[in-house]
Write an enzyme that holds these catalytic residues in place. Structure first.
Site, PDB file in Angstrom:
ATOM      1  N   LYS A  80      27.092  32.058  18.120  1.00 45.33           N
ATOM      2  CA  LYS A  80      27.310  33.057  19.159  1.00 45.33           C
ATOM      3  C   LYS A  80      26.060  33.937  19.228  1.00 45.33           C
ATOM      4  O   LYS A  80      25.317  34.050  18.247  1.00 45.33           O
ATOM      5  CB  LYS A  80      28.528  33.922  18.781  1.00 45.33           C
ATOM      6  CG  LYS A  80      29.205  34.582  19.933  1.00 45.33           C
ATOM      7  CD  LYS A  80      30.278  33.715  20.571  1.00 45.33           C
ATOM      8  CE  LYS A  80      30.934  34.445  21.720  1.00 45.33           C
ATOM      9  NZ  LYS A  80      31.983  33.682  22.365  1.00 45.33           N
ATOM     10  N   GLY A 185      45.992  41.717  31.102  1.00 43.28           N
ATOM     11  CA  GLY A 185      44.643  41.364  31.541  1.00 43.28           C
ATOM     12  C   GLY A 185      44.689  40.203  32.517  1.00 43.28           C
ATOM     13  O   GLY A 185      45.004  39.075  32.136  1.00 43.28           O
ATOM     14  N   VAL A 186      44.410  40.489  33.797  1.00 48.73           N
ATOM     15  CA  VAL A 186      44.470  39.420  34.803  1.00 48.73           C
ATOM     16  C   VAL A 186      43.097  39.241  35.456  1.00 48.73           C
ATOM     17  O   VAL A 186      42.935  39.338  36.659  1.00 48.73           O
ATOM     18  CB  VAL A 186      45.600  39.661  35.830  1.00 48.73           C
ATOM     19  CG1 VAL A 186      46.923  39.201  35.265  1.00 48.73           C
ATOM     20  CG2 VAL A 186      45.696  41.128  36.247  1.00 48.73           C
ATOM     21  N   GLY A 187      42.100  38.981  34.591  1.00 47.78           N
ATOM     22  CA  GLY A 187      40.740  38.707  35.055  1.00 47.78           C
ATOM     23  C   GLY A 187      40.576  37.217  35.309  1.00 47.78           C
ATOM     24  O   GLY A 187      41.492  36.541  35.801  1.00 47.78           O
ATOM     25  N   ASN A 188      39.414  36.686  34.923  1.00 49.33           N
ATOM     26  CA  ASN A 188      39.093  35.275  35.212  1.00 49.33           C
ATOM     27  C   ASN A 188      40.150  34.310  34.687  1.00 49.33           C
ATOM     28  O   ASN A 188      40.551  33.386  35.377  1.00 49.33           O
ATOM     29  CB  ASN A 188      37.744  34.921  34.587  1.00 49.33           C
ATOM     30  CG  ASN A 188      36.605  35.531  35.364  1.00 49.33           C
ATOM     31  OD1 ASN A 188      36.664  35.625  36.581  1.00 49.33           O
ATOM     32  ND2 ASN A 188      35.573  35.984  34.667  1.00 49.33           N
ATOM     33  N   VAL A 189      40.571  34.512  33.454  1.00 44.52           N
ATOM     34  CA  VAL A 189      41.543  33.582  32.865  1.00 44.52           C
ATOM     35  C   VAL A 189      42.977  34.014  33.174  1.00 44.52           C
ATOM     36  O   VAL A 189      43.800  33.202  33.599  1.00 44.52           O
ATOM     37  CB  VAL A 189      41.347  33.470  31.321  1.00 44.52           C
ATOM     38  CG1 VAL A 189      42.372  32.502  30.736  1.00 44.52           C
ATOM     39  CG2 VAL A 189      39.941  33.019  30.982  1.00 44.52           C
TER      40      VAL A 189
HETATM   41  P1  NAD Z   1      37.718  39.052  32.184  1.00 45.84           P
HETATM   42  O1  NAD Z   1      36.814  40.164  31.805  1.00 45.84           O
HETATM   43  O2  NAD Z   1      37.475  38.298  33.452  1.00 45.84           O
HETATM   44  O3  NAD Z   1      39.241  39.559  32.219  1.00 45.84           O
HETATM   45  C1  NAD Z   1      39.770  40.434  31.275  1.00 45.84           C
HETATM   46  C2  NAD Z   1      40.649  41.421  32.024  1.00 45.84           C
HETATM   47  O4  NAD Z   1      41.297  42.245  31.057  1.00 45.84           O
HETATM   48  C3  NAD Z   1      39.854  42.347  32.950  1.00 45.84           C
HETATM   49  O5  NAD Z   1      40.398  42.308  34.255  1.00 45.84           O
HETATM   50  C4  NAD Z   1      40.000  43.720  32.298  1.00 45.84           C
HETATM   51  O6  NAD Z   1      40.027  44.760  33.242  1.00 45.84           O
HETATM   52  C5  NAD Z   1      41.305  43.569  31.572  1.00 45.84           C
HETATM   53  N1  NAD Z   1      41.500  44.518  30.459  1.00 45.84           N
HETATM   54  C6  NAD Z   1      40.580  44.976  29.574  1.00 45.84           C
HETATM   55  N2  NAD Z   1      41.152  45.837  28.722  1.00 45.84           N
HETATM   56  C7  NAD Z   1      42.458  45.913  29.067  1.00 45.84           C
HETATM   57  C8  NAD Z   1      43.564  46.647  28.571  1.00 45.84           C
HETATM   58  N3  NAD Z   1      43.429  47.491  27.556  1.00 45.84           N
HETATM   59  N4  NAD Z   1      44.758  46.476  29.147  1.00 45.84           N
HETATM   60  C9  NAD Z   1      44.904  45.650  30.207  1.00 45.84           C
HETATM   61  N5  NAD Z   1      43.888  44.943  30.737  1.00 45.84           N
HETATM   62  C10 NAD Z   1      42.676  45.075  30.177  1.00 45.84           C
HETATM   63  O7  NAD Z   1      37.706  38.064  30.921  1.00 45.84           O
HETATM   64  P2  NAD Z   1      38.228  36.567  30.865  1.00 45.84           P
HETATM   65  O8  NAD Z   1      37.085  35.644  31.037  1.00 45.84           O
HETATM   66  O9  NAD Z   1      39.429  36.428  31.714  1.00 45.84           O
HETATM   67  O10 NAD Z   1      38.658  36.460  29.322  1.00 45.84           O
HETATM   68  C11 NAD Z   1      39.854  37.059  28.866  1.00 45.84           C
HETATM   69  C12 NAD Z   1      39.962  36.881  27.349  1.00 45.84           C
HETATM   70  O11 NAD Z   1      39.965  35.487  27.039  1.00 45.84           O
HETATM   71  C13 NAD Z   1      38.811  37.504  26.563  1.00 45.84           C
HETATM   72  O12 NAD Z   1      39.302  37.962  25.322  1.00 45.84           O
HETATM   73  C14 NAD Z   1      37.887  36.305  26.321  1.00 45.84           C
HETATM   74  O13 NAD Z   1      37.099  36.498  25.160  1.00 45.84           O
HETATM   75  C15 NAD Z   1      38.889  35.205  26.128  1.00 45.84           C
HETATM   76  N6  NAD Z   1      38.367  33.888  26.426  1.00 45.84           N
HETATM   77  C16 NAD Z   1      37.839  33.630  27.664  1.00 45.84           C
HETATM   78  C17 NAD Z   1      37.343  32.360  27.942  1.00 45.84           C
HETATM   79  C18 NAD Z   1      36.786  32.014  29.295  1.00 45.84           C
HETATM   80  O14 NAD Z   1      36.531  30.810  29.565  1.00 45.84           O
HETATM   81  N7  NAD Z   1      36.587  32.987  30.183  1.00 45.84           N
HETATM   82  C19 NAD Z   1      37.369  31.354  26.943  1.00 45.84           C
HETATM   83  C20 NAD Z   1      37.950  31.651  25.708  1.00 45.84           C
HETATM   84  C21 NAD Z   1      38.433  32.922  25.456  1.00 45.84           C
END
Ligand code: NAD
Length: 359
Positions: A80, A185-189
């Site tokens: 990483k 958390g309803v971001g990318n994933v």
């Molecule tokens: P992202 O940043 O697109 O989405 C995360 C969401 O969580 C955001 O919308 C953010 O506003 C919200 N958030 C942050 N703190 C919060 C809280 N206290 N309460 C409620 N919502 C909150 O990230 P992502 O890419 O969707 O990844 C989400 C998680 O999955 C992360 O922990 C990441 O490390 C893990 N992950 C992601 C991937 C990937 O392919 N993107 C792969 C493996 C693991």
């Protein structure tokens, strides 16, 4: 700052420090283990309050990647990178190019990808200076369209499949209609997971720190919006953490009414003892790095130059059998699921000759 005696050092092979005064780059690359292949893991840019915090983060994340790739049967090691800085203010193309040169200096032992604070366009800038970048190739979707290299859709699909496995194991049902799921958390994933669940007939409760993210789920998926603090105590079947790590802790576990925890976030357990606390309460925990490996599977196929959506999805679907084996063994050995996942993964990367690799 201690390195070899650092509590999270855990036999890292290499820890590299990169500094470029002209662009202001201060970065760390941690390579935990390369027994199974080059170390692949994302590059995070974060405004760490001090260097110790950055070192701790990179060591823990790098170690986690060794376990994740080994458990997913990928020919990859764990590594990483972190850049110390605020991505909204300090991210310049000079800095990203300097990061690319730093990665190049590891001679391919480390391959980078997206993480918090870095995006596909950022990685493309790094790729001007190094060939050791993944997650940038446009990829075909099921509908024939192309999508960006961002592996989030594959992560979300894997989390969905893993969530179904956990529900099948704990609740004895494979039909999700009417299943109640709370997503943090309803971001990318998280958003894509919500869409898979909605399509399967589940009822959704969602929270996010950004209201527009929540409203998208309410309007497009018919989800119910809840306040951040309410998400833990909802009367639901499944809690899906898809935001940040450390959220399964002394304060939150006692509030949970869900009997399944299955979500995308990395490092969900605040301490290893919280895995046992979940077990004691009869809550089935899908270990984070076992259920969220869809993204690393996606970038691994990209990196090997043979990206085939069908093969990638078949590989992602193996998350189901991996989790079912972990759950069954944890039950029969009266152990928490994360302990069993650690045992299986460590056995694979410390004994590479016994490991089953990609076809
Ligand atoms: P992202 O940043 O697109 O989405 C995360 C969401 O969580 C955001 O919308 C953010 O506003 C919200 N958030 C942050 N703190 C919060 C809280 N206290 N309460 C409620 N919502 C909150 O990230 P992502 O890419 O969707 O990844 C989400 C998680 O999955 C992360 O922990 C990441 O490390 C893990 N992950 C992601 C991937 C990937 O392919 N993107 C792969 C493996 C693991």
């Amino acid at each position: 700052m201690n390195i070899f005696s650092h509590p999270d050092f855990d036999e890292h092979e290499r820890v590299l420090f990169g500094h470029d005064p002209q662009s202001g780059l201060k970065a760390i690359v941690a390579i935990h283990n390369t027994n199974l292949g080059p170390a692949l893991g994302g590059c995070r840019m974060w405004p760490y309050s001090n260097e110790d915090e950055a070192l701790k983060d990179v060591l823990r994340l790098s170690r986690g990647m060794s376990y994740k790739s080994a458990l997913a049967n990928l020919p990859l090691g764990g590594g990483k990178a972190v850049i110390i800085g605020d991505p909204r203010q300090q991210k310049t193309s000079e800095l990203l190019k300097a990061m690319g040169r730093f990665i190049e200096s590891a001679n391919g032992q480390y391959i980078t990808a997206e993480d918090s604070g870095t995006s596909v366009p950022d990685l493309k800038v790094m790729a001007e200076e190094t060939s050791y970048v993944a997650g940038i190739m446009e990829k075909p979707c099921a509908d024939g369209q192309l999508r960006s290299g961002d592996p989030s859709p594959s992560t979300a699909y894997g989390v969905y499949r893993g969530l179904v496995s956990a529900v099948e194991f704990r609740l004895g049902r494979s039909d999700l209609s009417g299943l109640k799921v709370a997503i943090q958390g309803v971001g990318n994933v998280g958003f894509r997971l919500a869409r898979h669940l909605r399509d399967a007939g589940a009822e959704l409760w969602v929270t996010d720190i950004y209201d527009d993210m929540v409203q998208r789920c309410v309007k497009e998926l018919g989800a119910t919006a809840v306040h951040s603090d309410e998400i833990y105590g909802l009367d639901v079947d499944v809690f899906a953490p898809c935001a940040m790590g450390g959220i399964l802790n002394d304060q939150t576990i006692s509030q949970l009414k869900a009997t399944v925890v299955a979500g995308a976030a990395n490092n969900q357990l605040d301490q290893p003892s919280h895995g046992e606390a979940l077990r004691q309460r009869g809550i089935l925990y899908a270990p984070d790095y076992a259920i969220n490996s869809g993204g690393i599977i996606d970038v691994c196929y990209e990196r090997m130059g043979n990206f085939d959506l069908q093969a990638v999805n078949v590989h992602i679907e193996s998350i189901h059998s991996t989790l079912m084996e972990i759950f069954a063994r944890a039950d029969s050995e009266q152990q928490s699921t994360h302990v069993i996942a650690d045992l299986v993964a460590k056995e694979r990367f410390t004994n590479p000759e016994k490991n089953h690799q990609l076809p």
